[in-house]
Scaffold this motif. Sequence first.
Motif, PDB file in Angstrom:
ATOM      1  N   GLN A 501     -50.688 -33.083  -6.518  1.00 53.53           N
ATOM      2  CA  GLN A 501     -49.318 -32.048  -5.358  1.00 53.53           C
ATOM      3  C   GLN A 501     -49.348 -30.949  -6.681  1.00 53.53           C
ATOM      4  O   GLN A 501     -49.114 -31.108  -7.765  1.00 53.53           O
ATOM      5  N   VAL A 503     -47.976 -27.325  -9.004  1.00 51.36           N
ATOM      6  CA  VAL A 503     -46.666 -27.079  -9.824  1.00 51.36           C
ATOM      7  C   VAL A 503     -47.332 -25.934  -9.578  1.00 51.36           C
ATOM      8  O   VAL A 503     -47.898 -25.141 -10.594  1.00 51.36           O
ATOM      9  N   TYR A 505     -45.086 -22.748 -12.066  1.00 53.51           N
ATOM     10  CA  TYR A 505     -44.447 -23.094 -13.350  1.00 53.51           C
ATOM     11  C   TYR A 505     -43.709 -21.768 -13.276  1.00 53.51           C
ATOM     12  O   TYR A 505     -44.741 -20.082 -13.530  1.00 53.51           O
ATOM     13  N   PRO A 516     -37.131 -20.844  -4.576  1.00 58.90           N
ATOM     14  CA  PRO A 516     -38.551 -20.730  -3.670  1.00 58.90           C
ATOM     15  C   PRO A 516     -38.692 -20.828  -2.581  1.00 58.90           C
ATOM     16  O   PRO A 516     -40.347 -20.540  -2.155  1.00 58.90           O
ATOM     17  N   GLY A 534     -46.112 -27.472  -3.814  1.00 55.68           N
ATOM     18  CA  GLY A 534     -44.745 -28.238  -3.591  1.00 55.68           C
ATOM     19  C   GLY A 534     -43.195 -28.342  -4.042  1.00 55.68           C
ATOM     20  O   GLY A 534     -42.180 -28.756  -4.363  1.00 55.68           O
ATOM     21  N   VAL A 535     -43.593 -27.717  -6.205  1.00 56.78           N
ATOM     22  CA  VAL A 535     -42.545 -27.699  -6.444  1.00 56.78           C
ATOM     23  C   VAL A 535     -42.653 -26.299  -7.365  1.00 56.78           C
ATOM     24  O   VAL A 535     -43.842 -25.992  -7.422  1.00 56.78           O
ATOM     25  N   VAL A 537     -40.882 -24.801 -10.981  1.00 60.87           N
ATOM     26  CA  VAL A 537     -39.975 -24.955 -12.326  1.00 60.87           C
ATOM     27  C   VAL A 537     -39.934 -23.408 -13.018  1.00 60.87           C
ATOM     28  O   VAL A 537     -40.754 -22.948 -12.238  1.00 60.87           O
ATOM     29  N   VAL A 559     -41.700 -31.667 -15.471  1.00 58.07           N
ATOM     30  CA  VAL A 559     -41.549 -32.349 -14.428  1.00 58.07           C
ATOM     31  C   VAL A 559     -41.862 -33.899 -14.237  1.00 58.07           C
ATOM     32  O   VAL A 559     -42.572 -34.246 -14.305  1.00 58.07           O
ATOM     33  N   PRO A 562     -43.341 -38.155  -9.727  1.00 56.89           N
ATOM     34  CA  PRO A 562     -42.410 -38.973  -8.477  1.00 56.89           C
ATOM     35  C   PRO A 562     -42.655 -39.982  -7.914  1.00 56.89           C
ATOM     36  O   PRO A 562     -44.023 -40.565  -8.478  1.00 56.89           O
ATOM     37  N   ASP A 612     -39.543 -35.556  -2.473  1.00 55.60           N
ATOM     38  CA  ASP A 612     -39.387 -35.527  -3.339  1.00 55.60           C
ATOM     39  C   ASP A 612     -38.757 -34.858  -4.272  1.00 55.60           C
ATOM     40  O   ASP A 612     -39.016 -34.102  -5.419  1.00 55.60           O
ATOM     41  N   GLY A 613     -37.622 -34.405  -3.367  1.00 53.58           N
ATOM     42  CA  GLY A 613     -36.525 -33.230  -3.561  1.00 53.58           C
ATOM     43  C   GLY A 613     -35.244 -34.135  -4.112  1.00 53.58           C
ATOM     44  O   GLY A 613     -34.334 -34.832  -2.891  1.00 53.58           O
ATOM     45  N   GLY A 626     -40.870 -26.822   1.192  1.00 55.88           N
ATOM     46  CA  GLY A 626     -42.399 -27.235   0.489  1.00 55.88           C
ATOM     47  C   GLY A 626     -43.168 -28.181   1.500  1.00 55.88           C
ATOM     48  O   GLY A 626     -44.649 -28.793   1.110  1.00 55.88           O
TER      49      GLY A 626
END
Length: 688
Positions: A501, A503, A505, A516, A534-535, A537, A559, A562, A612-613, A626
């Motif tokens: 997935q 990520v 930053y 986001p 999907g994520v 940070v 992170v 998940p 996973d949030g 996401g």
Amino acid sequence: MTGDLAGEISASAQGRGTAPAPGATTAQTAAPPTTPPAAAPACASAAGPTAATDAFDGAGPAADRLLSDLLTARARRTPDAIAVRCGGRTLTYAELIAAGERLAAELGGGPGQPVAVVVDRSLELVVALVGVVMSGHAFVPIDPSYPPERRRHMLVDSGASVVVTVTRLADRLAAERATAAGGAGAVGRVVCCDAPGPAPARSVHRPAGPDDLAYVMYTSGSTGRPKGVAVDQRCLITGVLAFGAVVRPAGGDVWATMTSASFDPILVDVFLPLVHGATVLLATDDEALDPQALADLFSTGGATIGQATPLVWRALLETGWPGGLRVALSGGEPLSVGLAAELGARCAAVWNVYGPTETTIWSTGHRVGPRDTHTVPVGRPLPGSTLYVLDAALRPLPAGELGEVWIGGDKVARGYHRAPGLTAERFRPNPFGPPGSRLYRTGDLGRTLRDGAVELVGRADHQVKIRGHRVEPGEVEAHLTAHPDVVHAQVGARPGADGPQLVAYVQPAGAPAPDPSSLREHLRAALPDYMVPGVFVEVRQWPRTPNGKIDRAALAALVPVPRPTEPAAAPARTDTPAEPATATPAAGPDGPAPAPDAPASFLVTLWEGLLDGPRPGLDDDLFALGGHSLLVMRTVAAVRKRFGVRLSTVEVMSNPTVRQLADLITAKAAPPAAADDDADAGGGGGAG
């Protein structure tokens, strides 16, 4: 090899003098290694592993025939056989070639000129590809679901002067065409292949030669723009026919495909069965994102061969699909031992295949067997390919030692379209082959096993694979830093329940940090779905290594991995994962909480696990949180299993909030007989 193409096969790699070096594997025996040029690094003096000489019959495809010749020859032999089936429609071989010739006549022009193909999964996609091949032009597949900005870049960069599409998409493309018209290689006209002109009076084949451009396929680029891989006719015919050594197709086969037109395995999915007289069973866009619909298509369509990524195979198995394929092909990302075993229990043969776009479709293959208990290798080179595992000084490594994978042979592409600097960086002279031969640097890390097969173990750079698609983090980073509220960004990958997935930053320009959802919206305007992280940070201070570089390992630690959303794969598993336990969302400003067994509660729990949030609210948008095509696929499958309701992907995307989708599920689950009963009751009273 079986079928009418037996006479087309010859040891082409032998004929061109390609030879294995120590530490290399090749699909054929060849002459002794030539002496490397003085400027090239010397080979290791120690003997390497034995080259694989019998993996694929020691034969490679002849490169002196054109694909258009083979297609028309097949149509003459079996004119009334079904060539393509899609969405309840069919084309015979005679009808397909006639449609292709009409399109070729309308295209006109000379060989090697780029022609953009912007067609969704339909019969017309196959007509478009066949028509461009018969015209002698070079096709440039552009996925119509890509954002307009990305489509415009591909049109301009490729130099395509013509766009082949269908009438239902023509209006959507008008704006891109108008914008692209101001750039180099302006698009001159649009041709709709579902509204062709009259049949030509004679064959319209253009005299394309083996060295003419056959296609340009775009992949993610580290500079912030996608890069086009330019492939000639010789590579195309070799790449298609070489794969026959794995599949051995015959006239009675039905080859199921759900591959995107912008992903080069579609060329094997379409052209290899057509050359051999088999039937192409093409999934529509909706079917490709609905595991149960795919399972139904495989069963009702009588599929004997199928090619998909591991994620799609996993989704198919979760529907209870019984299998029954003669050959199941898995590629695009690593195949786990558990999934390989499950497929092997349901299909006669399972192959793990590997190959970058730059070496024309697939380069290696491995038939899964009982000895694959720890990892599944990518196997040995296909005919026309040679694979080397080299150290940093380009010296071949013995079996078992880790190095970088380089690929040579007859299927190495020309290079990157209009990017000579990048081409020189990734395509190098082959010090182990004949003069003029080249190697492509894959960036994959691997080792040669004692039996000559190759095992991959990661990357030498930061490139990642997301749902089977290659992603250069630099391209995503470039678009993120173009956002006015972002100073700097780094993009990486973390393990996920459904594979890696992305990520992001992000260092914000000020306070507060950008939301986001706004970053996702910004990225989706330029990047395809699979390239949107999907994520996200927030990072105010970048962690650094002792030499001052950004510490990616420290970023990854920010992170959490998940939690899995399903049980770990086990060999020969026949059951499907348990449904998510439903939990009632708390009452809030968007209304009272639904009952625990209501569709809304089910969706809240499902999406919380998939994303996973935090637990989504009733009016939260799946895609703003996401969501992506794979999560749509998961949602469709889970709703069908839980409620018996069949949703289409379009319905999920048009009803992206919990509340909207729950209302749709409730409406579709309502017994239709209720209204009919009322009508019958009223009618009975009037009659009495």
